[in-house]
Enzyme design. Structure first.
Site, PDB file in Angstrom:
ATOM      1  N   GLU A 178       0.833  -1.248  -0.043  1.00 45.45           N
ATOM      2  CA  GLU A 178      -0.031   0.120  -0.085  1.00 45.45           C
ATOM      3  C   GLU A 178       0.776   1.250  -0.004  1.00 45.45           C
ATOM      4  OE1 GLU A 178      -2.728  -0.337   3.257  1.00 45.45           O
ATOM      5  OE2 GLU A 178      -3.300  -2.223   2.467  1.00 45.45           O
ATOM      6  N   GLU A 288      -5.573 -10.942  -1.211  1.00 45.09           N
ATOM      7  CA  GLU A 288      -6.735 -10.870   0.217  1.00 45.09           C
ATOM      8  C   GLU A 288      -7.991 -10.725  -0.507  1.00 45.09           C
ATOM      9  OE1 GLU A 288      -5.336  -7.272   2.205  1.00 45.09           O
ATOM     10  OE2 GLU A 288      -3.112  -7.594   1.985  1.00 45.09           O
TER      11      GLU A 288
HETATM   12  O1  G3I Z   1      -4.031  -7.260  19.040  1.00 49.97           O
HETATM   13  C1  G3I Z   1      -4.873  -6.201  19.472  1.00 49.97           C
HETATM   14  C2  G3I Z   1      -5.380  -6.749  20.753  1.00 49.97           C
HETATM   15  O2  G3I Z   1      -4.321  -6.606  21.625  1.00 49.97           O
HETATM   16  C3  G3I Z   1      -6.465  -5.512  21.231  1.00 49.97           C
HETATM   17  O3  G3I Z   1      -6.899  -6.013  22.395  1.00 49.97           O
HETATM   18  C4  G3I Z   1      -7.578  -5.440  20.126  1.00 49.97           C
HETATM   19  C5  G3I Z   1      -8.695  -4.410  20.405  1.00 49.97           C
HETATM   20  O4  G3I Z   1      -8.934  -3.737  19.365  1.00 49.97           O
HETATM   21  O5  G3I Z   1      -6.946  -5.114  18.829  1.00 49.97           O
HETATM   22  C6  G3I Z   1      -5.774  -6.058  18.478  1.00 49.97           C
HETATM   23  O6  G3I Z   1      -5.356  -5.577  17.090  1.00 49.97           O
HETATM   24  C7  G3I Z   1      -6.212  -5.662  16.043  1.00 49.97           C
HETATM   25  C8  G3I Z   1      -5.525  -6.608  14.962  1.00 49.97           C
HETATM   26  O7  G3I Z   1      -6.402  -6.407  13.943  1.00 49.97           O
HETATM   27  C9  G3I Z   1      -5.461  -8.000  15.616  1.00 49.97           C
HETATM   28  O8  G3I Z   1      -6.883  -8.492  15.768  1.00 49.97           O
HETATM   29  C10 G3I Z   1      -6.250  -4.071  15.541  1.00 49.97           C
HETATM   30  O9  G3I Z   1      -7.092  -3.484  16.523  1.00 49.97           O
HETATM   31  C11 G3I Z   1      -7.124  -4.110  14.016  1.00 49.97           C
HETATM   32  O10 G3I Z   1      -6.664  -2.785  13.769  1.00 49.97           O
HETATM   33  C12 G3I Z   1      -6.189  -5.096  13.086  1.00 49.97           C
HETATM   34  O11 G3I Z   1      -6.946  -5.067  11.939  1.00 49.97           O
HETATM   35  C13 G3I Z   1      -6.322  -5.812  11.015  1.00 49.97           C
HETATM   36  C14 G3I Z   1      -5.956  -4.556   9.823  1.00 49.97           C
HETATM   37  O12 G3I Z   1      -5.338  -5.026   8.783  1.00 49.97           O
HETATM   38  C15 G3I Z   1      -5.173  -3.490  10.369  1.00 49.97           C
HETATM   39  O13 G3I Z   1      -4.715  -2.702   9.394  1.00 49.97           O
HETATM   40  C16 G3I Z   1      -7.013  -6.832  10.345  1.00 49.97           C
HETATM   41  O14 G3I Z   1      -6.877  -7.862  11.298  1.00 49.97           O
HETATM   42  C17 G3I Z   1      -6.452  -7.163   9.155  1.00 49.97           C
HETATM   43  O15 G3I Z   1      -7.268  -8.083   8.515  1.00 49.97           O
HETATM   44  C18 G3I Z   1      -6.096  -6.344   8.281  1.00 49.97           C
HETATM   45  O16 G3I Z   1      -5.463  -6.659   6.929  1.00 49.97           O
HETATM   46  C19 G3I Z   1      -5.194  -5.831   5.965  1.00 49.97           C
HETATM   47  C20 G3I Z   1      -3.975  -5.858   5.197  1.00 49.97           C
HETATM   48  O17 G3I Z   1      -3.135  -6.323   6.000  1.00 49.97           O
HETATM   49  C21 G3I Z   1      -3.549  -5.234   4.207  1.00 49.97           C
HETATM   50  N1  G3I Z   1      -4.667  -4.976   3.358  1.00 49.97           N
HETATM   51  C22 G3I Z   1      -5.844  -4.471   3.948  1.00 49.97           C
HETATM   52  C23 G3I Z   1      -6.515  -5.450   4.852  1.00 49.97           C
HETATM   53  C24 G3I Z   1      -7.746  -5.219   5.342  1.00 49.97           C
HETATM   54  O18 G3I Z   1      -7.595  -3.915   6.002  1.00 49.97           O
END
Ligand code: G3I
Length: 360
Positions: A178, A288
């Site tokens: 990205e 993805e």
């Molecule tokens: O690990 C923490 C946890 O400790 C905490 O309690 C919790 C509370 O919200 O958050 C947890 O982290 C989250 C993490 O996923 C693990 O579940 C983050 O808040 C959350 O923002 C994060 O989201 C991920 C996102 O990328 C972040 O940008 C999604 O799971 C993941 O599917 C998504 O993947 C991205 C690709 O890497 C790149 N392309 C887009 C795609 C979708 O957004």
């Protein structure tokens, strides 16, 4: 005479048994996504470690490529304390925490090839990585220092993968993720990306690929990955950068994230971006894939079918098509029911339309 009859009868039973077991294994093979596309491309999924405590049979049945959903992102593997203690301001320490270990161990033990995701990203990367003495509140480091950090980050990650998981096959890696603005129109500006704040140009992208080429294990293909890749301006940005990197011999493929919706983009728009990327001569992976159902499961199934059909046309350049999540319940957009497997792993219309493309 009687013995001969019994013998013939026994042979008949044996044949029946063989036919039945072949038939059953044929049935079993044909309902597995990965088996259905064998000979065309791998079918991948992103995985979160939590799922590995209950969903492994399903994963093993359908998928032969895994992308850790979050566990190889910079904020998951960069160790601030370790970097400050022994990093000499240029050598960030990389360590794998338990979630990362769980996922990598699962891939290694089950011989499932891994797509690494990701080194260079504006998101999920700690601010201290860009600052003097690896301190959150420090000043930004110079390009020279950042080059050393970037090189060591990539080197240390590949070394640790090799040391802790010697049998793991890392067959692809998203070196950069990205880097362009949402809809295209050039690189993300410094206001959105610390990488741009330090470098001010695409130099960090070229350097990241150059370092990755130096340290990646043999067989690990290097990718530039992005979303909205089907929008004209973005398609062009990715195409131009990939071409530049190809001329330098440091890239192997283009990753189309493919977060789609039933109302946008059209299948034709998507396919023409794929055609354009394939025209570079590089590999292309769908990295993805998910499709916002928007309340219309049939339309979702149709678009899945078109996407897989487009991929099959370029199968000779596409090593893998990866779904972003195993089933709707664990998707990052679970309220949009975006996957071919439902909340309770039920087979959705999309699953059947994908299988049709495979001819299964
Ligand atoms: O690990 C923490 C946890 O400790 C905490 O309690 C919790 C509370 O919200 O958050 C947890 O982290 C989250 C993490 O996923 C693990 O579940 C983050 O808040 C959350 O923002 C994060 O989201 C991920 C996102 O990328 C972040 O940008 C999604 O799971 C993941 O599917 C998504 O993947 C991205 C690709 O890497 C790149 N392309 C887009 C795609 C979708 O957004």
């Amino acid at each position: 005479m009687r013995q001969a009859r019994i013998g013939i009868f026994l042979i008949f039973l044996l044949c029946l048994n063989l036919v039945q077991s072949n038939f059953l294994s044929f049935l079993q093979a044909s309902d597995s996504l990965k088996d259905a596309f064998q000979g065309k491309f791998k079918i991948g999924t992103s995985v979160s470690p939590n799922e590995l405590s209950y969903g492994t049979d399903f994963i093993k049945k359908h998928f032969n490529s895994i992308t850790p959903e979050n566990e190889l992102k910079p904020d998951s593997i960069l160790d601030q304390t370790g970097s400050q203690q022994s990093g000499n301001n240029v050598n960030p320490k990389v360590s794998f925490r338990s979630g990362t270990q769980t996922t990598l161990r699962f891939c290694e033990q089950n011989k499932i090839p891994l797509r690494g995701h990701t080194f260079v990203w504006h998101a999920q990367t700690p601010e201290w990585f860009f600052k003097e003495n690896f301190q959150q509140s420090g000043n930004f480091v110079s390009k020279d220092i950042m080059n050393q950090r970037l090189e060591n980050f990539i080197k240390n990650t590949f070394e640790l993968l090799k040391k802790d998981y010697p049998q793991l096959e890392v067959y692809a890696y998203d070196v950069c993720n990205e880097v362009f603005q949402g809809g295209g129109g050039g690189l993300r500006p410094a206001s959105e990306s610390k990488w741009m704040q330090v470098y001010g140009s695409d130099e960090y992208i070229v350097n990241a690929f150059t370092y990755a080429r130096k340290y990646a294990p043999s067989g690990c293909k290097l990718y530039i990955n992005d979303f909205n890749e089907y929008m004209n301006a973005k398609t062009q940005n990715i195409y131009d950068m990939a071409t530049k990197l190809k001329q330098k011999g440091v890239i192997d493929g283009i990753g189309m994230q493919s977060h789609l919706g039933v109302s946008f983009p059209s299948a034709q728009m998507y396919a023409s971006a794929l055609d354009k990327f394939a025209s570079t001569g590089l590999e292309v992976q769908i990295t993805e894939l998910d499709i916002n159902q928007e309340g219309n499961e049939q339309a979702q199934a149709s678009l899945y079918k078109e996407v897989f059909s487009a991929a099959v046309k370029h199968a000779n350049q596409i090593p893998a098509v990866t779904l972003w999540g195993t089933h709707d319940a664990v998707s990052w957009i679970k309220d949009k029911n975006p996957l071919p497997f439902g909340t309770n792993y039920e087979l959705k219309k999309a699953y059947y339309s994908i299988m049709q493309v495979a001819g299964a």
